[in-house]
Design a protein around this motif. Structure first.
Motif, PDB file in Angstrom:
ATOM      1  N   LYS A 113     -33.920  20.413 -11.758  1.00  0.00           N
ATOM      2  CA  LYS A 113     -34.071  22.037 -10.207  1.00  0.00           C
ATOM      3  C   LYS A 113     -35.653  22.671 -10.360  1.00  0.00           C
ATOM      4  O   LYS A 113     -36.779  22.487  -9.528  1.00  0.00           O
ATOM      5  CB  LYS A 113     -33.449  22.529  -9.469  1.00  0.00           C
ATOM      6  CG  LYS A 113     -32.308  21.895  -8.797  1.00  0.00           C
ATOM      7  CD  LYS A 113     -31.159  22.293  -7.851  1.00  0.00           C
ATOM      8  CE  LYS A 113     -30.218  21.797  -7.233  1.00  0.00           C
ATOM      9  NZ  LYS A 113     -29.296  22.355  -6.582  1.00  0.00           N
ATOM     10  N   ARG A 133     -33.213  15.373 -20.887  1.00  0.00           N
ATOM     11  CA  ARG A 133     -31.608  16.260 -20.966  1.00  0.00           C
ATOM     12  C   ARG A 133     -30.364  15.348 -21.231  1.00  0.00           C
ATOM     13  O   ARG A 133     -29.507  15.725 -21.731  1.00  0.00           O
ATOM     14  CB  ARG A 133     -31.705  16.860 -19.609  1.00  0.00           C
ATOM     15  CG  ARG A 133     -32.875  17.557 -19.143  1.00  0.00           C
ATOM     16  CD  ARG A 133     -32.091  18.125 -16.856  1.00  0.00           C
ATOM     17  NE  ARG A 133     -33.284  18.595 -17.047  1.00  0.00           N
ATOM     18  CZ  ARG A 133     -34.713  18.470 -16.802  1.00  0.00           C
ATOM     19  NH1 ARG A 133     -34.457  17.228 -16.487  1.00  0.00           N
ATOM     20  NH2 ARG A 133     -35.031  19.370 -15.738  1.00  0.00           N
ATOM     21  N   LEU A 165     -21.550  19.814 -22.477  1.00  0.00           N
ATOM     22  CA  LEU A 165     -21.732  18.586 -20.956  1.00  0.00           C
ATOM     23  C   LEU A 165     -21.371  17.456 -20.939  1.00  0.00           C
ATOM     24  O   LEU A 165     -22.143  16.376 -20.557  1.00  0.00           O
ATOM     25  CB  LEU A 165     -23.605  19.037 -21.417  1.00  0.00           C
ATOM     26  CG  LEU A 165     -24.142  20.485 -21.301  1.00  0.00           C
ATOM     27  CD1 LEU A 165     -25.484  20.622 -20.678  1.00  0.00           C
ATOM     28  CD2 LEU A 165     -23.096  21.514 -20.043  1.00  0.00           C
ATOM     29  N   SER A 196     -18.713  14.611 -20.467  1.00  0.00           N
ATOM     30  CA  SER A 196     -17.246  14.355 -20.132  1.00  0.00           C
ATOM     31  C   SER A 196     -16.899  13.169 -20.986  1.00  0.00           C
ATOM     32  O   SER A 196     -17.109  12.633 -22.013  1.00  0.00           O
ATOM     33  CB  SER A 196     -17.719  14.350 -19.207  1.00  0.00           C
ATOM     34  OG  SER A 196     -17.661  12.232 -18.853  1.00  0.00           O
ATOM     35  N   PRO A 252     -22.369  12.892 -17.985  1.00  0.00           N
ATOM     36  CA  PRO A 252     -22.483  13.681 -18.058  1.00  0.00           C
ATOM     37  C   PRO A 252     -21.670  15.090 -17.078  1.00  0.00           C
ATOM     38  O   PRO A 252     -21.354  13.880 -16.101  1.00  0.00           O
ATOM     39  CB  PRO A 252     -23.868  14.296 -17.667  1.00  0.00           C
ATOM     40  CG  PRO A 252     -24.405  12.945 -16.899  1.00  0.00           C
ATOM     41  CD  PRO A 252     -23.571  11.727 -17.451  1.00  0.00           C
ATOM     42  N   LEU A 253     -21.088  16.356 -17.679  1.00  0.00           N
ATOM     43  CA  LEU A 253     -20.612  16.444 -16.262  1.00  0.00           C
ATOM     44  C   LEU A 253     -21.594  17.273 -15.526  1.00  0.00           C
ATOM     45  O   LEU A 253     -22.436  17.797 -16.023  1.00  0.00           O
ATOM     46  CB  LEU A 253     -20.060  17.637 -17.212  1.00  0.00           C
ATOM     47  CG  LEU A 253     -18.915  17.640 -18.514  1.00  0.00           C
ATOM     48  CD1 LEU A 253     -18.645  19.147 -19.591  1.00  0.00           C
ATOM     49  CD2 LEU A 253     -17.520  17.073 -17.843  1.00  0.00           C
ATOM     50  N   SER A 254     -20.629  17.760 -14.494  1.00  0.00           N
ATOM     51  CA  SER A 254     -21.475  18.577 -13.228  1.00  0.00           C
ATOM     52  C   SER A 254     -20.424  19.901 -13.003  1.00  0.00           C
ATOM     53  O   SER A 254     -19.292  19.579 -13.706  1.00  0.00           O
ATOM     54  CB  SER A 254     -21.103  17.211 -11.937  1.00  0.00           C
ATOM     55  OG  SER A 254     -19.405  17.221 -11.876  1.00  0.00           O
ATOM     56  N   GLY A 255     -21.145  20.666 -12.851  1.00  0.00           N
ATOM     57  CA  GLY A 255     -20.449  22.292 -12.679  1.00  0.00           C
ATOM     58  C   GLY A 255     -20.410  22.706 -13.605  1.00  0.00           C
ATOM     59  O   GLY A 255     -20.569  22.475 -14.981  1.00  0.00           O
ATOM     60  N   VAL A 286     -22.915  23.237 -16.991  1.00  0.00           N
ATOM     61  CA  VAL A 286     -23.899  22.581 -16.778  1.00  0.00           C
ATOM     62  C   VAL A 286     -24.777  23.806 -16.064  1.00  0.00           C
ATOM     63  O   VAL A 286     -26.280  23.877 -16.264  1.00  0.00           O
ATOM     64  CB  VAL A 286     -24.052  21.812 -15.845  1.00  0.00           C
ATOM     65  CG1 VAL A 286     -25.520  21.028 -15.778  1.00  0.00           C
ATOM     66  CG2 VAL A 286     -23.132  20.631 -16.665  1.00  0.00           C
ATOM     67  N   GLN A 287     -23.969  25.002 -15.646  1.00  0.00           N
ATOM     68  CA  GLN A 287     -24.382  25.447 -14.837  1.00  0.00           C
ATOM     69  C   GLN A 287     -24.813  27.156 -16.249  1.00  0.00           C
ATOM     70  O   GLN A 287     -25.476  27.832 -14.616  1.00  0.00           O
ATOM     71  CB  GLN A 287     -23.948  26.056 -14.029  1.00  0.00           C
ATOM     72  CG  GLN A 287     -24.104  25.196 -12.615  1.00  0.00           C
ATOM     73  CD  GLN A 287     -23.132  25.459 -11.161  1.00  0.00           C
ATOM     74  OE1 GLN A 287     -22.536  25.895 -11.373  1.00  0.00           O
ATOM     75  NE2 GLN A 287     -23.497  24.232 -10.246  1.00  0.00           N
TER      76      GLN A 287
END
Length: 307
Positions: free
Chosen positions: A47, A90, A101, A103, A108-111, A114-115
């Motif tokens: 972002k 990325r 990061l 899976s 890619p993993l989410s949350g 990653v954050q």
């Protein structure tokens, strides 16, 4: 010690000076203390922009941020910061470059991790990212960029596969990386004359000057660099020219530089040509340091290119 990924957003509330210090909250203090004395990779989240992984540096110390409760600063070791020659995405073929990061299916993993703004980085992941951002053969790439007849020769950097950290600390390699980034940022134009000169083979004549020298705790950040022609580089290093407090007016030591030389070498506006990307503009603190410590104070070696 442990290597880390540090997230950076240009317009964040955290006041990062990437080649000087990294601003972070108490929640990451444990990991950051573990990283003292080791290397980190800077990362721009989705972002915030397109860069992905974009630079390396080394943490020297961690301490509370003055007048900011719950905030801390990681002090960057002078001379360790180095932007990547090319930003590292990325994902590579849909797979993250960080094992943490990734899976079970390889995507890619989410949350979760990653954050995180600070993430521990295994040695293999660190090497994989740095090798993509700062290639082993960068010196050979630059040497043969315009002299194509050298492409078949084996340069030292191709013969010896240097360990990542050894490469990051080698001055010759860092100078090549710095030069490439600074000249690119200025569009291969001299910041003082505005000229874009190339020799018969197409090689740019403009050089990359450190505003604050590395040996005096200057960094290899583009913000500590100016693209200058050979003569103006010589004049800048010897304190014959500098930049005023407005960060754009070119100062000239007029008692040492002839008027006709100024008229021929400096842009008619007398203003510094800056990179198109404002994030690459010379840092005011670096310009202040040069103005106060070099301009008008360095004794020349008796040689003047205009004589």
């Amino acid at each position: 010690m442990v290597k880390l990924v540090l997230m950076h957003k240009q317009d964040s509330i955290y006041e990062d000076e990437l080649d000087v210090s990294y601003d972070f909250p108490r929640s990451y203090l444990k990991a950051m203390k573990e990283g003292v004395g080791d290397w980190i990779v800077y990362y721009e989240p989705v972002k915030a922009g397109p860069r992905g992984y974009f630079a390396v540096a080394k943490i020297m110390d961690v301490f509370p941020k003055p007048d900011a409760d719950g905030r801390y600063l990681a002090l960057i070791e002078p001379g360790s910061y180095l932007p990547f020659d090319r930003d590292v995405p990325r994902l590579l073929d849909g797979r993250p470059l960080e094992a943490a990061l990734t899976s079970a299916s390889g995507g890619p993993l989410s949350g979760g991790a990653v954050q995180l703004a600070v993430r521990r980085l295994p040695e293999d992941d660190f090497a994989r990212i740095v090798n993509r951002g700062l290639p082993q053969d960068l010196e050979h790439i630059e040497a043969t960029r315009y002299d194509t007849h050298l492409e078949g020769l084996q340069d030292e950097t191709l013969v010896f596969q240097r360990p990542v950290v050894e490469r990051l600390t080698r001055r010759k390699y860092r100078d090549v990386a710095f030069t490439r980034k600074v000249r690119e940022a200025y569009g291969y134009r001299c910041a003082a004359s505005g000229l874009q000169l190339r020799n018969g083979g197409g090689r740019p004549e403009v050089q990359a000057a450190h505003i604050r020298p590395v040996e005096r705790d200057g960094s290899d950040s583009v913000r500590n660099g100016l693209a200058l022609s050979g003569t103006l580089h010589w004049m800048f290093d010897r304190g014959l020219i500098s930049v005023a407090e407005d960060n754009e007016t070119i100062l000239v030591s007029r008692n040492k530089v002839p008027r006709d030389v100024i008229d021929r070498l400096i842009r008619p506006s007398g203003k510094l040509l800056k990179p198109a990307d404002p994030h690459h503009h010379p840092h005011p603190e670096n310009l202040r340091w040069h103005r106060e410590n070099v301009f008008g104070q360095v004794v020349t070696d008796g040689f003047s290119p205009w004589e």
